[in-house]
Design an enzyme around this catalytic site. Structure first.
Site, PDB file in Angstrom:
ATOM      1  N   ARG A 117      43.503  26.831  41.846  1.00 41.87           N
ATOM      2  CA  ARG A 117      42.056  26.954  41.615  1.00 41.87           C
ATOM      3  C   ARG A 117      41.518  25.868  40.685  1.00 41.87           C
ATOM      4  NH1 ARG A 117      39.564  32.032  42.845  1.00 41.87           N
ATOM      5  NH2 ARG A 117      40.836  33.042  44.432  1.00 41.87           N
ATOM      6  N   ARG A 136      34.939  27.054  40.434  1.00 38.82           N
ATOM      7  CA  ARG A 136      33.954  27.595  39.501  1.00 38.82           C
ATOM      8  C   ARG A 136      34.015  27.111  38.058  1.00 38.82           C
ATOM      9  NH1 ARG A 136      35.320  33.638  40.573  1.00 38.82           N
ATOM     10  NH2 ARG A 136      37.332  32.622  40.393  1.00 38.82           N
ATOM     11  N   ARG A 143      28.051  22.950  45.389  1.00 37.04           N
ATOM     12  CA  ARG A 143      28.479  24.097  46.182  1.00 37.04           C
ATOM     13  C   ARG A 143      27.406  24.558  47.172  1.00 37.04           C
ATOM     14  NH1 ARG A 143      27.698  29.204  46.551  1.00 37.04           N
ATOM     15  NH2 ARG A 143      29.299  30.750  46.990  1.00 37.04           N
ATOM     16  N   ASP A 191      39.834  28.638  51.578  1.00 32.96           N
ATOM     17  CA  ASP A 191      40.151  29.970  51.065  1.00 32.96           C
ATOM     18  C   ASP A 191      41.186  30.601  51.981  1.00 32.96           C
ATOM     19  OD1 ASP A 191      38.951  31.958  48.875  1.00 32.96           O
ATOM     20  OD2 ASP A 191      39.569  33.128  50.613  1.00 32.96           O
ATOM     21  N   TYR A 247      42.987  42.648  52.169  1.00 35.13           N
ATOM     22  CA  TYR A 247      41.521  42.496  52.282  1.00 35.13           C
ATOM     23  C   TYR A 247      41.007  43.095  53.586  1.00 35.13           C
ATOM     24  CZ  TYR A 247      41.616  39.452  48.218  1.00 35.13           C
ATOM     25  OH  TYR A 247      41.771  38.970  46.953  1.00 35.13           O
TER      26      TYR A 247
HETATM   27  O1  CP3 Z   1      42.921  26.122  44.292  1.00 40.95           O
HETATM   28  C1  CP3 Z   1      41.878  25.501  44.615  1.00 40.95           C
HETATM   29  O2  CP3 Z   1      41.217  24.841  43.813  1.00 40.95           O
HETATM   30  C2  CP3 Z   1      41.468  25.500  46.080  1.00 40.95           C
HETATM   31  C3  CP3 Z   1      40.531  26.493  46.429  1.00 40.95           C
HETATM   32  C4  CP3 Z   1      40.915  27.959  46.644  1.00 40.95           C
HETATM   33  C5  CP3 Z   1      39.907  28.949  46.718  1.00 40.95           C
HETATM   34  N1  CP3 Z   1      40.497  30.132  47.053  1.00 40.95           N
HETATM   35  C6  CP3 Z   1      38.467  28.701  46.511  1.00 40.95           C
HETATM   36  C7  CP3 Z   1      37.613  29.816  46.057  1.00 40.95           C
HETATM   37  C8  CP3 Z   1      42.138  28.580  46.885  1.00 40.95           C
HETATM   38  C9  CP3 Z   1      43.542  27.997  46.874  1.00 40.95           C
HETATM   39  C10 CP3 Z   1      41.856  29.953  47.147  1.00 40.95           C
HETATM   40  C11 CP3 Z   1      42.897  30.930  47.522  1.00 40.95           C
HETATM   41  C12 CP3 Z   1      42.586  32.362  47.407  1.00 40.95           C
HETATM   42  N2  CP3 Z   1      41.446  33.031  47.765  1.00 40.95           N
HETATM   43  C13 CP3 Z   1      43.531  33.318  46.960  1.00 40.95           C
HETATM   44  C14 CP3 Z   1      44.948  33.014  46.553  1.00 40.95           C
HETATM   45  C15 CP3 Z   1      44.983  32.463  45.168  1.00 40.95           C
HETATM   46  C16 CP3 Z   1      44.780  33.476  44.101  1.00 40.95           C
HETATM   47  O3  CP3 Z   1      43.809  33.347  43.345  1.00 40.95           O
HETATM   48  O4  CP3 Z   1      45.595  34.424  44.028  1.00 40.95           O
HETATM   49  C17 CP3 Z   1      42.898  34.580  47.002  1.00 40.95           C
HETATM   50  C18 CP3 Z   1      43.514  35.895  46.601  1.00 40.95           C
HETATM   51  C19 CP3 Z   1      41.588  34.387  47.537  1.00 40.95           C
HETATM   52  C20 CP3 Z   1      40.555  35.402  47.808  1.00 40.95           C
HETATM   53  C21 CP3 Z   1      39.351  35.166  46.969  1.00 40.95           C
HETATM   54  N3  CP3 Z   1      38.392  34.191  47.265  1.00 40.95           N
HETATM   55  C22 CP3 Z   1      38.999  35.748  45.726  1.00 40.95           C
HETATM   56  C23 CP3 Z   1      39.783  36.856  45.050  1.00 40.95           C
HETATM   57  C24 CP3 Z   1      37.825  35.120  45.271  1.00 40.95           C
HETATM   58  C25 CP3 Z   1      37.104  35.315  43.941  1.00 40.95           C
HETATM   59  C26 CP3 Z   1      35.844  36.087  44.025  1.00 40.95           C
HETATM   60  C27 CP3 Z   1      34.941  35.769  42.839  1.00 40.95           C
HETATM   61  O5  CP3 Z   1      33.916  35.165  43.052  1.00 40.95           O
HETATM   62  O6  CP3 Z   1      35.331  36.153  41.703  1.00 40.95           O
HETATM   63  C28 CP3 Z   1      37.461  34.164  46.234  1.00 40.95           C
HETATM   64  C29 CP3 Z   1      36.317  33.254  46.186  1.00 40.95           C
HETATM   65  C30 CP3 Z   1      36.619  31.826  45.892  1.00 40.95           C
HETATM   66  N4  CP3 Z   1      37.609  31.107  46.534  1.00 40.95           N
HETATM   67  C31 CP3 Z   1      35.939  30.975  44.987  1.00 40.95           C
HETATM   68  C32 CP3 Z   1      36.551  29.709  45.094  1.00 40.95           C
HETATM   69  C33 CP3 Z   1      36.163  28.457  44.386  1.00 40.95           C
HETATM   70  C34 CP3 Z   1      34.760  31.362  44.092  1.00 40.95           C
HETATM   71  C35 CP3 Z   1      33.588  31.741  44.913  1.00 40.95           C
HETATM   72  C36 CP3 Z   1      32.370  30.863  44.910  1.00 40.95           C
HETATM   73  O7  CP3 Z   1      32.319  29.704  44.515  1.00 40.95           O
HETATM   74  O8  CP3 Z   1      31.367  31.451  45.375  1.00 40.95           O
END
Ligand code: CP3
Length: 357
Positions: free
Chosen positions: A30, A34, A43, A79, A154
């Site tokens: 990540r 954010r 974004r 994602d 999910y």
């Molecule tokens: O690592 C990186 O920088 C690459 C981007 C990346 C994202 N998601 C972008 C993202 C990666 C590798 C993921 C993987 C992902 N997504 C996982 C596995 C990694 C981990 O954290 O365990 C999981 C479980 C998800 C599912 C998911 N997507 C969650 C739990 C969330 C967070 C929700 C929140 O807003 O708190 C997301 C959304 C997400 N994926 C964001 C980003 C940058 C934030 C949302 C946004 O910008 O609106």
């Protein structure tokens, strides 16, 4: 030397092969997203899936952390739900919540919403983003997919869960349906990973983030066969495979058995213990507690050194956090961590395990 040949000698790829190098490689799960003010600027409105489907924007967001930090690898901005979304299951990412489905997976009828993937049509935005990135990057690009348990959680729960009650109930009460669901999810993961590698990704990571909710016998029976299938399908593509989940201290032997070259370790398990539990056959990635990025530098510095000391100079170490960067993390602290790892970390082989080491 061609760019590919140069990347083969990069600190990151050397560490995946457990080869001694000049420095300990470091990147952050990540790292894009954010925590970066420049991410918020590009974004755009809508859900993150809109940004992911815009190849130009996804490439730009992938590059942002590589400009700020001297990281040794980039990770594609995407994602884990992208392939499920791309085949039209009906999943979204609700800002501040995470992946959500209006109609969660409940019965065999729902398998029809997980049709086979056609990468040329379903993932053209991803191909374009990866191709653009590999033409610009001078460090390896990591592609990724979600692991079976995490994705199934999910789809079945319909939203992020604390107890995984519904998904575990389905797994235990209808193993046949569970395996059919995971088989579809595994095929989608294989499709997306192969697509990313064909477009130029140098490594892949399988994120089974929530698999640590299971006890080892259940993990072995219900999840490991599907992860093994995904990793086996990637074996001959010539890129290292990383396999990661949090809270997996008890599952590390099974995770190592599933076939990846690198196993991710969260902050709860010392790297030295993880090395024992994985039998010394795999490289390790991790494992600074992400919360420590919020601590004063003197505290953070000590903890970074602790992780390095715990690895004891083993060449198979990729420094990372034990989970993703928290949204409130200060990018300057991450930059200092990268520089400290590069300055202090040596990957020349264990230093205190006998004269021949
Ligand atoms: O690592 C990186 O920088 C690459 C981007 C990346 C994202 N998601 C972008 C993202 C990666 C590798 C993921 C993987 C992902 N997504 C996982 C596995 C990694 C981990 O954290 O365990 C999981 C479980 C998800 C599912 C998911 N997507 C969650 C739990 C969330 C967070 C929700 C929140 O807003 O708190 C997301 C959304 C997400 N994926 C964001 C980003 C940058 C934030 C949302 C946004 O910008 O609106």
């Amino acid at each position: 030397m061609s760019q590919n040949a140069t990347l083969e000698h990069s600190a990151f790829l050397r560490a995946t092969r457990q080869e001694p190098g000049d420095r300990v490689p470091v990147w952050f799960m990540r790292q894009a997203g954010r925590s970066l003010p420049e991410y918020k600027e590009v974004r755009g409105p809508g859900t993150i899936l809109n940004a992911i489907q815009d190849a130009e924007r996804a490439a730009e967001i992938t590059l942002q952390p590589t400009r700020r930090y001297d990281v040794d690898a980039a990770i594609l901005f995407s994602d884990i739900v992208t392939p499920v979304f791309a085949v039209g299951f009906g999943i979204d990412i609700t800002p501040g919540v995470g992946p959500t489905c209006e109609q969660p997976f409940q019965s065999a009828d729902d398998l029809g919403r997980l049709r086979p993937m056609d990468p040329d049509n379903d993932l053209s935005f991803q191909t374009e983003a990866v191709e653009k990135l590999v033409s610009e990057l001078t460090i390896p690009l990591i592609g990724f997919a979600g692991g079976p348990f995490t994705l199934a959680s999910y789809l079945v729960e319909g939203k992020p869960s604390r107890d995984y009650a519904k998904v575990k109930a389905l797994m235990m009460s209808d193993p046949d349906l569970w395996h059919r669901l995971c088989d579809r999810l595994a095929d989608l993961a294989i499709g997306t990973l192969q697509n990313q590698v064909a477009a130029g990704a140098s490594a892949v990571q399988l994120f089974d983030s929530w698999a640590g909710a299971l006890r080892p016998e259940h993990y072995r029976e219900y999840v490991q066969p599907h992860s093994t299938k995904i990793l086996a399908a990637m074996k001959d593509l010539g890129v290292p495979r990383i396999h990661f989940g949090i809270n997996t201290g008890e599952l590390l032997p099974q995770i190592a058995e599933a076939g990846a070259e690198v196993v991710g370790v969260d902050w709860r398990t010392p790297l030295s213990a993880a090395r024992e539990r994985t039998g010394g056959h795999v490289a390790l990635q991790g494992n600074l507690d992400p919360a420590l990025i919020l601590a004063p530098w003197e505290v953070l510095e000590k903890e970074v050194r602790r992780v390095l000391a715990d690895n004891n100079g083993h060449p198979g170490h990729i420094f990372n956090l034990g989970h993703g960067v928290l949204p409130q993390a200060d990018p300057d602290q991450l930059a200092r961590v990268v520089d400290l790892v590069h300055a202090e970390g040596t990957a020349r082989g264990p230093v205190s395990q006998g004269a021949s080491a």
